[in-house]
Design an enzyme around this catalytic site. Structure first.
Site, mmCIF file in Angstrom:
data_model
loop_
_atom_site.group_PDB
_atom_site.id
_atom_site.type_symbol
_atom_site.label_atom_id
_atom_site.label_comp_id
_atom_site.label_asym_id
_atom_site.label_seq_id
_atom_site.Cartn_x
_atom_site.Cartn_y
_atom_site.Cartn_z
ATOM 1 N N HIS A 238 -8.177 5.471 2.973
ATOM 2 C CA HIS A 238 -8.226 6.897 2.075
ATOM 3 C C HIS A 238 -6.848 7.113 1.181
ATOM 4 C CE1 HIS A 238 -11.835 7.516 4.399
ATOM 5 N NE2 HIS A 238 -11.322 7.501 5.306
ATOM 6 N N ARG A 239 -5.946 6.299 1.460
ATOM 7 C CA ARG A 239 -4.870 6.706 0.732
ATOM 8 C C ARG A 239 -5.045 6.458 -0.942
ATOM 9 N NH1 ARG A 239 -0.837 3.751 3.199
ATOM 10 N NH2 ARG A 239 -0.066 5.523 4.266
ATOM 11 N N ALA A 240 -5.854 5.521 -1.433
ATOM 12 C CA ALA A 240 -6.169 5.638 -2.668
ATOM 13 C C ALA A 240 -6.748 6.814 -3.222
ATOM 14 C CB ALA A 240 -7.129 4.330 -3.051
ATOM 15 N N ASP B 212 0.693 -1.267 -0.111
ATOM 16 C CA ASP B 212 -0.070 -0.128 -0.061
ATOM 17 C C ASP B 212 0.681 1.298 -0.203
ATOM 18 O OD1 ASP B 212 -2.704 1.230 0.157
ATOM 19 O OD2 ASP B 212 -2.159 1.888 2.201
#
Length: 684
Positions: free
Chosen positions: A285-287, A204
């Protein structure tokens, strides 16, 4: 532009980034990450020989120079005083200079002190003072860390990179050193998925992920051959041919970096990004954040002033490829049509009549190339009083249906990515290779974990030796800067990962065909086999049915063969559990004779309803006696998975076998295939 010379690395010219054929997606992802480090780097997945490393190294030639403070070992940015090191802060008027962006190639066997930095022994011996020697993270600050075969990197190095990447600071606290310096870098990794996957936390961390495949277009493959041949014959001439294209790419990078802070992102685009991420069921929420930055950077590279949905769609596959999850778990495999489970009551009545005249059942001959473990022909059915009598009655009720459906072939359930499987460390030093369990090693290889008074001759721990001798230097005579005596020497204790033996003992009797249990069990075994391939384990497989046990596969490294035999494994007949245990123990004993320090894991999948014995003893009693004897082998780890279905009448024979084996015990009704892997991991 006509005077441009090919950049060289280690005496070799680099293949131009602009000359790559059929790798437009790779080129786009690398340019995005270099223009905007906030994207978080690139993970490049692909099979061998697809120019993954060539593309990354060629990119370094195109990156614009950066301004740094002269003489700074950490490459501090003159425009960001808040990130300066102590040395830069002590200067009255720092002098600046231009420097090429560094591409630091991180070797797989890198040590912690080489990566993060450590004590400068040369300075310590000469001056008697503790000094810090910067590591690769200091060198890569404001540059690129490139890791080839990133999925093979040791976990402790991965943890260190993750901590630094998350905070942007490298903190070193050891050997009398306490230092903190800025370490912001773009992470680029390449990997072959056949060699294993990355940990989810590390996966990720990469902002973008792309899959690289070989060109399938004939014209492109021919053009690739021509270009490579031309480059090998005359690198300078070939690089000159692509000098104009390379300069155009360099100009695009510079222009995009300047344009990036002024880019406009309409509110509707943010809504579109969030809706897209929700639709792909991403975690966290990184995407969303990465997709926003990637879309902005794409617009800057194309010279646009505003981000559009087209920009988002262009980069969305790179951002979501390694983050999207299945919204629902895959369905369980359908039971076979002839499983013998329909119309249970009517069939059981018919079976009961058949069993009254049936006392012995012929065993199935083993397949070609398989080893047979003979069972005694004078076996008794489990028709005794008490618990064994009840068990036998139920077994006989199913016997007729099993005979009707002998030699059933079940498909393998859907394989899945498994969680980590490992065994605990101990004090034994081992030899070997692999990627599963961490162990001390008796070779000059592996990670230096600590120092001790006794160890491998010649593998001296210089740091620990100096620390041991330092307090006594005042009292020792001589002209040496460091006076050592034999008692001062400390030796390195090294660790590395090695493979294990996974020994599968699979019940292939007729009862395993009920409700598709064999398909689910095969899916779990196949997932373990795939993991064994990635971890360089050895495997062995034994199945038992009819009147005997069969060694489907002796101890071997051929996981591919194990998977083939698993697919061909048939179901039917009675349950010679004692023969299966004996065969398993023989394989276990032979392996431990060859590998006394081995740590095999034995996984037994059965319902425990033994109804065939090796001798005159009752089948269940014989099975428990053999299991108790096997428990004396402390080097083996046993796991029993009970496939017996819950109902009004259950016997719990697999649980009793697990108690006798001192094994971990689980009911198959409480788990799915994924949970089976979780059990293997948690109970080591």
């Amino acid at each position: 532009m006509s005077n441009m010379k090919p950049r060289k690395q280690s005496g070799f010219s680099l293949y131009p980034f602009a000359a790559l054929v059929g790798l437009e997606e790779l080129q786009r992802a690398l340019l995005l990450a270099c223009v905007n480090p906030g994207i978080g780097g690139v993970l490049i997945r692909g099979e061998k020989g697809t120019a993954k490393s060539t593309g990354v190294r060629g990119l370094a030639e195109l990156l614009p120079d950066i301004r740094v403070i002269s003489g700074c070992a950490f490459g501090c940015d003159p425009e960001k005083p808040g990130q300066w090191c102590a040395d830069c802060h002590s200067r009255q008027q720092p002098v600046t200079e231009l420097r090429k962006v560094k591409l630091v190639n991180l070797p797989l066997n890198v040590s912690e002190d080489r990566l993060a930095g450590g004590i400068d022994f040369s300075a310590a011996v000469k001056s008697g003072k503790t000094a810090f020697l910067p590591g690769l993270m200091a060198e890569a600050h404001r540059g690129i860390i490139y890791i080839d075969e990133v999925n093979l990197l040791d976990d402790h190095i991965v943890d260190l990179i993750l901590d630094t990447a998350a905070s942007g600071w490298n903190v070193v606290e050891r050997e009398g050193i306490s230092i903190r310096h800025a370490a912001s870098f773009t992470l680029i990794g390449t990997m072959n998925p056949e060699e294993g996957e990355l940990r989810p936390q590390f996966l990720d961390r990469f902002g973008l992920c792309i899959e690289v495949q070989g060109c399938e277009d004939l014209e492109q493959r021919v053009e690739l051959l021509k270009r490579r041949d031309e480059f090998d014959r005359n690198p300078a001439s070939f690089c000159q041919r692509f000098a104009d294209r390379s300069e155009q790419i360099r100009f695009r990078i510079k222009a995009a970096k300047k344009k990036l802070p002024t880019m406009r992102l309409p509110p509707t685009i943010r809504t579109f990004i969030s809706e897209l991420c929700l639709a792909k069921n991403v975690a966290g929420h990184r995407a969303d954040l990465v997709l926003e930055q990637a879309a902005i950077t794409t617009a800057a590279l194309t010279g646009d002033n505003e981000v559009t949905m087209a920009h988002v769609r262009q980069v969305a596959p790179m951002v979501l490829l390694h983050r999207q999850r299945e919204s629902q778990p895959p369905p369980l495999p359908e039971p076979p049509q002839n499983s013998g489970d329909g119309d249970d009551q009517a069939e059981e009545n018919s079976v009961d009549n058949q069993n009254q005249s049936k006392h012995q059942e012929a065993g199935q001959e083993p397949g070609e190339g398989q080893q047979e473990l003979p069972a005694d022909s004078g076996q008794q059915q489990n028709e005794e009083a008490g618990e064994q009598s009840a068990s036998s009655k139920k077994d006989h009720q199913h016997l007729g249906s099993e005979e009707k459906n002998q030699d059933q072939l079940f498909e393998i359930g859907t394989p899945f990515t498994i969680k980590k499987i490992s065994t605990p460390k101990d004090r034994l030093a081992r030899r070997g290779s692999g990627r599963r369990s961490r162990s001390r090693v008796a070779l000059k290889q592996g990670r230096y974990s600590r120092a001790a008074r006794h160890g491998m001759s010649g593998d001296i721990a210089l740091d620990a030796t100096i620390r041991a001798a330092a307090p006594f230097q005042v009292h020792r005579k001589g002209n040496l800067a460091l006076n050592l005596i034999p008692d001062d020497f400390r030796y390195k204790i090294r660790e590395k990962r090695i493979g294990n033996l996974l020994l599968f003992m699979v019940d292939a009797s007729g009862s395993m065909g009920a409700r598709g249990r064999m398909a689910a069990s095969k899916g779990a075994v196949m997932s373990l086999l795939l993991d064994a391939y990635q971890k360089r384990d050895k495997v062995a497989m034994i199945s038992f049915r009819g009147q005997k046990a069969v060694v489907n596969l002796p101890v071997t490294g051929s996981v591919e063969m194990a998977g083939k035999l698993l697919a061909e494994m048939k179901v039917g007949g009675r349950t010679p559990l004692a023969a299966g245990l004996v065969g398993t123990y023989e394989q276990l004993r032979n392996y431990l004779i060859r590998e006394p320090a081995g740590r095999p894991i034995v996984i037994i999948i059965t319902d425990g309803k033994a109804n065939v014995s090796l001798g005159e003893t009752k089948p269940v009693d014989e099975m428990l006696k053999i299991a108790s004897a096997m428990a004396a082998e402390q080097r083996a780890k046993y796991i029993v998975v009970d496939t017996e279905e819950e109902g009004l009448l259950t016997f719990g024979l697999a649980g009793k076998m697990a108690d006798a084996l001192q094994a971990d015990f689980f009911k198959i009704t409480d788990l799915k295939a994924r949970d089976l892997i979780h059990i293997v991991r948690e109970k080591q």
